[in-house]
Design an enzyme around this catalytic site. Structure first.
Site, short mmCIF file in Angstrom:
data_model
loop_
_atom_site.label_atom_id
_atom_site.label_comp_id
_atom_site.label_asym_id
_atom_site.label_seq_id
_atom_site.Cartn_x
_atom_site.Cartn_y
_atom_site.Cartn_z
N SER A 42 0.86 -1.18 0.00
CA SER A 42 0.00 0.00 0.00
C SER A 42 0.90 1.23 0.00
CB SER A 42 -0.88 -0.01 1.26
OG SER A 42 -1.52 1.24 1.47
N TYR A 80 -2.10 -0.73 10.51
CA TYR A 80 -2.15 -1.12 9.09
C TYR A 80 -0.89 -0.67 8.37
CZ TYR A 80 -3.90 -1.18 4.25
OH TYR A 80 -4.06 -1.39 2.90
#
Length: 259
Positions: free
Chosen positions: A137, A150
């Site tokens: 990501s 995350y």
């Protein structure tokens, strides 16, 4: 890599980006496609099989947090396909209120899947080599405070995948690695974000989060599959707003050697 006639394994193939990637991959005349996911989308699976009768499309139930499930899924797929050329680790969760699960799915799952896949793909162990694609990501490139857990997990994915791409490993196994870092993408991961942040109290970051431009899952999928076809071992690619940028990762430390 020319994907025509290849065997592909996609983890998380019924997810937001995953569905669109599977659809894009199936346009490449694959020989076979295995989809590993926790729950099957039977309607979508039937549609794919009907639309692509020349591709052996196979669903394998998988809980990515369980090493036994990972081992069983790859074993079943190897028995059916004999070998696989590409593995895409695309399972994901974005909810910092679930700390352990966030780490288990986004980082440990990727690591365990990768190491298991290598047992079948490694040329030194009788495999054919191939490519493993790990989806990180932009939060794995730049600390994302609103989603600190995350972000930590995805940073781990980026670093792990870059380490796996070491030229010595590649020369030994014949398995290349690329890291995919999507920007904000319109999928279910971004829904109800206020209930998933690291802390429960309000910050200006939440308002900023909602104002960030997003790409469609279709745009992300097109660029991801194109990356599989064209990228070299070790590439770190940011997929942002329909564009692909290779990230030049800086060298922050070099060991000092004894003479």
């Amino acid at each position: 890599m020319d994907l025509a006639g290849k065997n592909v394994v996609y983890l998380g193939g019924f997810g937001g980006i995953g569905q669109k990637c599977v659809q894009e991959l199936l346009q490449r005349q694959l020989k076979a496609l295995a989809i590993f996911d926790l729950d099957a989308n039977e309607k979508l699976l039937a549609e794919w099989k009907d639309q692509h009768p020349d591709t052996d499309i196979f669903y394998q139930k998988l809980d990515i947090t369980q090493k036994s499930d990972i081992a069983a899924a790859y074993k079943a797929t190897a028995e059916r396909f004999r070998h696989f050329d590409v593995v895409v680790n695309g399972s994901g969760l974005m909810n910092d209120r679930l700390v352990e699960l966030t780490i288990q799915i986004n980082l440990l799952g990727v690591i365990n899947s990768t190491l298991t896949a290598l047992e079948y793909m490694d040329k030194a162990k009788g495999g054919n080599g191939g490519l493993i694609v790990n989806i990180s990501s932009v939060a794995g490139l730049q600390p994302t405070a609103i989603m600190a857990i995350y972000s930590a997990a995805k940073t781990g994915v980026t670093t792990f995948t870059r380490a796996m791409a070491n030229p010595f490993f590649y020369a030994h196994s014949g398995v290349g690695f690329i890291t995919i870092c999507p920007g904000f993408t319109n999928t279910g991961l971004l829904e109800d974000i206020g209930k998933k942040t690291t802390f429960t109290y309000d910050t200006p970051m939440l308002d900023m989060f909602h104002r960030v431009k997003r790409q469609s899952a279709e745009e992300c999928a097109r660029n991801l599959v194109s990356a599989i076809e064209t990228s070299k071992n070790g590439a770190v690619l940011m997929l942002e707003l329909g564009e692909t940028t290779e990230v030049d990762m800086p060298v922050m430390w070099k060991p000092q050697m004894d003479n």
